[in-house]
Scaffold this motif. Structure first.
Motif, PDB file in Angstrom:
ATOM      1  N   PRO A 235      -8.747  14.255  65.762  1.00  0.00           N
ATOM      2  CA  PRO A 235      -9.320  15.610  65.743  1.00  0.00           C
ATOM      3  C   PRO A 235     -10.325  15.913  67.128  1.00  0.00           C
ATOM      4  CG  PRO A 235     -10.359  14.029  64.463  1.00  0.00           C
ATOM      5  CD  PRO A 235      -9.264  13.465  64.902  1.00  0.00           C
ATOM      6  N   PRO A 236     -10.739  17.062  67.487  1.00  0.00           N
ATOM      7  CA  PRO A 236     -11.489  17.233  68.639  1.00  0.00           C
ATOM      8  C   PRO A 236     -12.953  16.745  68.263  1.00  0.00           C
ATOM      9  CG  PRO A 236     -10.879  19.465  67.819  1.00  0.00           C
ATOM     10  CD  PRO A 236      -9.963  18.276  66.977  1.00  0.00           C
ATOM     11  N   PRO A 237     -13.951  16.525  69.024  1.00  0.00           N
ATOM     12  CA  PRO A 237     -15.451  16.335  68.544  1.00  0.00           C
ATOM     13  C   PRO A 237     -16.051  17.244  67.957  1.00  0.00           C
ATOM     14  CG  PRO A 237     -14.717  15.652  71.025  1.00  0.00           C
ATOM     15  CD  PRO A 237     -13.479  16.242  70.541  1.00  0.00           C
ATOM     16  N   ALA A 238     -15.586  18.610  68.300  1.00  0.00           N
ATOM     17  CA  ALA A 238     -16.491  19.713  67.717  1.00  0.00           C
ATOM     18  C   ALA A 238     -16.022  19.548  66.065  1.00  0.00           C
ATOM     19  CB  ALA A 238     -16.059  20.922  68.294  1.00  0.00           C
ATOM     20  N   ALA A 239     -14.779  19.483  65.844  1.00  0.00           N
ATOM     21  CA  ALA A 239     -14.531  19.312  64.217  1.00  0.00           C
ATOM     22  C   ALA A 239     -15.133  18.124  63.683  1.00  0.00           C
ATOM     23  CB  ALA A 239     -12.825  19.261  64.410  1.00  0.00           C
ATOM     24  N   VAL A 240     -15.176  17.326  64.447  1.00  0.00           N
ATOM     25  CA  VAL A 240     -15.822  16.003  63.763  1.00  0.00           C
ATOM     26  C   VAL A 240     -17.201  16.278  63.440  1.00  0.00           C
ATOM     27  CG1 VAL A 240     -16.448  13.560  64.018  1.00  0.00           C
ATOM     28  CG2 VAL A 240     -14.392  14.384  64.817  1.00  0.00           C
ATOM     29  N   VAL A 241     -17.867  16.745  64.588  1.00  0.00           N
ATOM     30  CA  VAL A 241     -19.413  17.163  64.385  1.00  0.00           C
ATOM     31  C   VAL A 241     -19.660  18.202  63.202  1.00  0.00           C
ATOM     32  CG1 VAL A 241     -21.290  18.126  65.382  1.00  0.00           C
ATOM     33  CG2 VAL A 241     -20.139  16.568  66.704  1.00  0.00           C
ATOM     34  N   LYS A 242     -18.921  19.250  63.168  1.00  0.00           N
ATOM     35  CA  LYS A 242     -18.857  20.192  62.052  1.00  0.00           C
ATOM     36  C   LYS A 242     -18.805  19.581  60.911  1.00  0.00           C
ATOM     37  CE  LYS A 242     -16.671  24.532  60.542  1.00  0.00           C
ATOM     38  NZ  LYS A 242     -15.762  25.276  60.933  1.00  0.00           N
ATOM     39  N   GLN A 243     -17.832  18.600  60.574  1.00  0.00           N
ATOM     40  CA  GLN A 243     -17.490  17.771  59.373  1.00  0.00           C
ATOM     41  C   GLN A 243     -18.915  17.079  58.952  1.00  0.00           C
ATOM     42  OE1 GLN A 243     -15.716  18.865  57.351  1.00  0.00           O
ATOM     43  NE2 GLN A 243     -14.451  17.257  56.245  1.00  0.00           N
ATOM     44  N   LEU A 244     -19.475  16.408  60.150  1.00  0.00           N
ATOM     45  CA  LEU A 244     -20.521  15.470  59.934  1.00  0.00           C
ATOM     46  C   LEU A 244     -21.814  16.307  59.464  1.00  0.00           C
ATOM     47  CD1 LEU A 244     -21.562  12.675  60.244  1.00  0.00           C
ATOM     48  CD2 LEU A 244     -22.378  13.325  62.733  1.00  0.00           C
ATOM     49  N   VAL A 245     -21.919  17.745  59.970  1.00  0.00           N
ATOM     50  CA  VAL A 245     -23.000  18.358  59.517  1.00  0.00           C
ATOM     51  C   VAL A 245     -22.805  18.989  57.918  1.00  0.00           C
ATOM     52  CG1 VAL A 245     -24.296  20.337  60.004  1.00  0.00           C
ATOM     53  CG2 VAL A 245     -23.661  19.003  61.944  1.00  0.00           C
ATOM     54  N   ALA A 246     -21.335  19.249  57.889  1.00  0.00           N
ATOM     55  CA  ALA A 246     -21.160  19.932  56.813  1.00  0.00           C
ATOM     56  C   ALA A 246     -21.152  18.870  55.252  1.00  0.00           C
ATOM     57  CB  ALA A 246     -19.840  20.515  56.591  1.00  0.00           C
ATOM     58  N   GLU A 247     -20.861  17.500  55.476  1.00  0.00           N
ATOM     59  CA  GLU A 247     -20.801  16.704  54.688  1.00  0.00           C
ATOM     60  C   GLU A 247     -22.065  15.544  54.757  1.00  0.00           C
ATOM     61  OE1 GLU A 247     -18.627  16.739  52.284  1.00  0.00           O
ATOM     62  OE2 GLU A 247     -17.364  18.361  52.958  1.00  0.00           O
ATOM     63  N   TRP A 248     -22.970  16.075  55.466  1.00  0.00           N
ATOM     64  CA  TRP A 248     -24.011  14.905  55.689  1.00  0.00           C
ATOM     65  C   TRP A 248     -24.764  14.522  54.368  1.00  0.00           C
ATOM     66  CZ3 TRP A 248     -25.501  11.310  58.770  1.00  0.00           C
ATOM     67  CH2 TRP A 248     -26.723  10.740  59.019  1.00  0.00           C
ATOM     68  N   PRO A 249     -25.205  15.321  53.440  1.00  0.00           N
ATOM     69  CA  PRO A 249     -25.811  15.039  52.163  1.00  0.00           C
ATOM     70  C   PRO A 249     -24.797  14.146  51.570  1.00  0.00           C
ATOM     71  CG  PRO A 249     -26.197  17.227  52.455  1.00  0.00           C
ATOM     72  CD  PRO A 249     -24.992  16.990  53.451  1.00  0.00           C
ATOM     73  N   MET A 250     -23.390  14.430  51.251  1.00  0.00           N
ATOM     74  CA  MET A 250     -22.710  13.582  50.666  1.00  0.00           C
ATOM     75  C   MET A 250     -22.435  11.872  51.445  1.00  0.00           C
ATOM     76  SD  MET A 250     -19.130  12.019  50.873  1.00  0.00           S
ATOM     77  CE  MET A 250     -18.222  13.363  51.661  1.00  0.00           C
ATOM     78  N   LEU A 251     -22.253  12.161  52.745  1.00  0.00           N
ATOM     79  CA  LEU A 251     -22.097  10.900  53.617  1.00  0.00           C
ATOM     80  C   LEU A 251     -23.378   9.808  53.434  1.00  0.00           C
ATOM     81  CD1 LEU A 251     -20.522  12.338  56.804  1.00  0.00           C
ATOM     82  CD2 LEU A 251     -19.321  10.804  54.984  1.00  0.00           C
ATOM     83  N   LEU A 252     -24.579  10.731  53.600  1.00  0.00           N
ATOM     84  CA  LEU A 252     -25.638   9.946  53.159  1.00  0.00           C
ATOM     85  C   LEU A 252     -25.864   9.164  51.876  1.00  0.00           C
ATOM     86  CD1 LEU A 252     -28.510   9.197  54.655  1.00  0.00           C
ATOM     87  CD2 LEU A 252     -29.511  11.300  53.781  1.00  0.00           C
ATOM     88  N   GLN A 253     -25.481   9.960  50.829  1.00  0.00           N
ATOM     89  CA  GLN A 253     -25.289   9.206  49.587  1.00  0.00           C
ATOM     90  C   GLN A 253     -24.321   8.319  49.581  1.00  0.00           C
ATOM     91  OE1 GLN A 253     -24.594  12.144  46.492  1.00  0.00           O
ATOM     92  NE2 GLN A 253     -24.957  10.704  44.820  1.00  0.00           N
ATOM     93  N   GLN A 254     -23.390   8.268  49.959  1.00  0.00           N
ATOM     94  CA  GLN A 254     -22.198   7.304  49.858  1.00  0.00           C
ATOM     95  C   GLN A 254     -22.623   6.048  50.730  1.00  0.00           C
ATOM     96  OE1 GLN A 254     -19.808   7.301  47.838  1.00  0.00           O
ATOM     97  NE2 GLN A 254     -20.105   9.374  46.816  1.00  0.00           N
ATOM     98  N   SER A 255     -23.315   6.264  51.749  1.00  0.00           N
ATOM     99  CA  SER A 255     -23.682   5.264  52.520  1.00  0.00           C
ATOM    100  C   SER A 255     -24.733   4.252  51.886  1.00  0.00           C
ATOM    101  CB  SER A 255     -24.431   5.773  53.963  1.00  0.00           C
ATOM    102  OG  SER A 255     -25.694   6.209  53.760  1.00  0.00           O
ATOM    103  N   LEU A 256     -25.439   4.707  51.138  1.00  0.00           N
ATOM    104  CA  LEU A 256     -26.539   3.766  50.374  1.00  0.00           C
ATOM    105  C   LEU A 256     -25.991   2.510  49.716  1.00  0.00           C
ATOM    106  CD1 LEU A 256     -28.986   6.318  48.545  1.00  0.00           C
ATOM    107  CD2 LEU A 256     -29.091   4.995  50.713  1.00  0.00           C
ATOM    108  N   PRO A 257     -24.671   2.831  48.918  1.00  0.00           N
ATOM    109  CA  PRO A 257     -24.020   1.441  48.201  1.00  0.00           C
ATOM    110  C   PRO A 257     -23.657   0.575  49.316  1.00  0.00           C
ATOM    111  CG  PRO A 257     -23.254   3.495  46.967  1.00  0.00           C
ATOM    112  CD  PRO A 257     -24.075   3.917  48.335  1.00  0.00           C
ATOM    113  N   THR A 258     -22.923   1.151  50.307  1.00  0.00           N
ATOM    114  CA  THR A 258     -22.496   0.249  51.486  1.00  0.00           C
ATOM    115  C   THR A 258     -23.704  -0.665  52.116  1.00  0.00           C
ATOM    116  OG1 THR A 258     -20.821   1.830  51.874  1.00  0.00           O
ATOM    117  CG2 THR A 258     -21.350   0.152  53.737  1.00  0.00           C
ATOM    118  N   LEU A 259     -25.060   0.449  52.259  1.00  0.00           N
ATOM    119  CA  LEU A 259     -26.099  -0.295  52.893  1.00  0.00           C
ATOM    120  C   LEU A 259     -26.532  -1.444  51.983  1.00  0.00           C
ATOM    121  CD1 LEU A 259     -28.309  -0.399  54.782  1.00  0.00           C
ATOM    122  CD2 LEU A 259     -29.522   1.169  53.709  1.00  0.00           C
TER     123      LEU A 259
END
Length: 273
Positions: free
Chosen positions: A51-75
């Motif tokens: 995917p192009p970087p813009a699509a990754v950044v867009k997905q990162l911004v859109a899914e940031w709350p979910m990704l932050l929450q899912q990163s806690l068990p990994t942390l």
């Protein structure tokens, strides 16, 4: 007063800020993103492959709350495995460094344990300990344990015997020799192993989540792979990389706090002055 004109001072400060060691990785990252975007455009790579970087950044911004929450068990799994690696690995390394008999028995077993693929044995941890955090901590521990042991053994073996003999001749007891000579000499090697260990612990936690988990960045990666959601996959990889970098920097901060006297720290201070 210096000879620089008032108009040249802001330009000098901007140039100094742009070339500061702390900002150089940022410029390298920007360059890599530009090259990534150019490669996608020039070679017409389809989004379902890269995917192009813009699509990754867009997905990162859109899914940031979910990704932050899912990163806690990994942390949590990463920190658990890393702390276990340090608490168990350093004493075992000291035991190996001070006894040739122990080294001849234990060291080959440690090397053998590293030749076993962790992905192959991770399902056993799920069978033995269930689908909780314990299998992930064990996987993180197994990946982070060996670098701590190897570096710590080398650190304690690097102490000059003449220095120890001199300390003994001056009446220093074994505890004082350890605290004043052996441990300070071994600290740089110990922290080198810890910095490698903390990054490998992140990988181990994700390996544990691949095998059996319903949360964590590894679970997000599996879900994104199953649905061919490459932007989400790359966004999860970005979060995982950020976690590894931040943990590495945290260990480095502790290292600088405990070893301000070391030559590498003095060199860093001179370079940033």
């Amino acid at each position: 007063m210096d000879g620089s004109t008032p108009s040249a001072r802001p330009r000098f400060e901007l140039q100094r800020w742009l070339m500061h060691p702390a900002t150089r990785p940022v410029w390298l990252l920007v360059l890599l993103l530009v090259l990534w975007d150019l490669a996608v455009r020039v070679f017409s790579i389809p989004p379902y492959l890269i995917p192009p970087p813009a699509a990754v950044v867009k997905q990162l911004v859109a899914e940031w709350p979910m990704l932050l929450q899912q990163s806690l068990p990994t942390l949590y799994a990463t920190l658990g495995g890393f702390i276990a690696s340090a608490v168990i690995g350093v004493p075992i390394a000291m035991w190996i460094a001070y006894s040739r008999t122990v080294e001849s028995f234990v060291y080959p077993l440690l090397v053998f344990s590293q030749s076993v693929p962790k992905v192959a044995v991770a399902p056993l941890f799920v069978v033995w300990f269930g689908f909780g955090i314990v299998p992930k901590v064990i996987a993180a521990f197994l990946l982070g344990f060996f670098p701590v042991v190897v570096s710590t053994v080398q650190g304690f073996k690097s102490v000059e015997p003449d220095v120890i003999d001199l300390a003994r001749s001056m009446g220093a007891n074994p505890l004082k020799i350890f605290l004043k000579f052996r441990l300070p000499q071994a600290l740089p090697a110990i922290f080198s192993g810890l910095k490698v260990s903390v990054t490998l612990a992140v990988v181990g936690a994700v390996v544990g989540e691949f095998v059996g988990a319903n949360s964590g960045i590894g679970f997000v990666l599996q879900r994104a792979t199953g649905t061919f959601d490459l932007p989400l996959m790359f966004a999860a990889l970005v979060v995982l990389s950020m976690m590894g970098v931040l943990l590495f920097l945290a260990v480095e901060v502790v290292e600088r706090w405990l070893m301000p006297w070391h030559a590498s720290q003095r060199h860093d201070l001179q370079a940033t002055a």
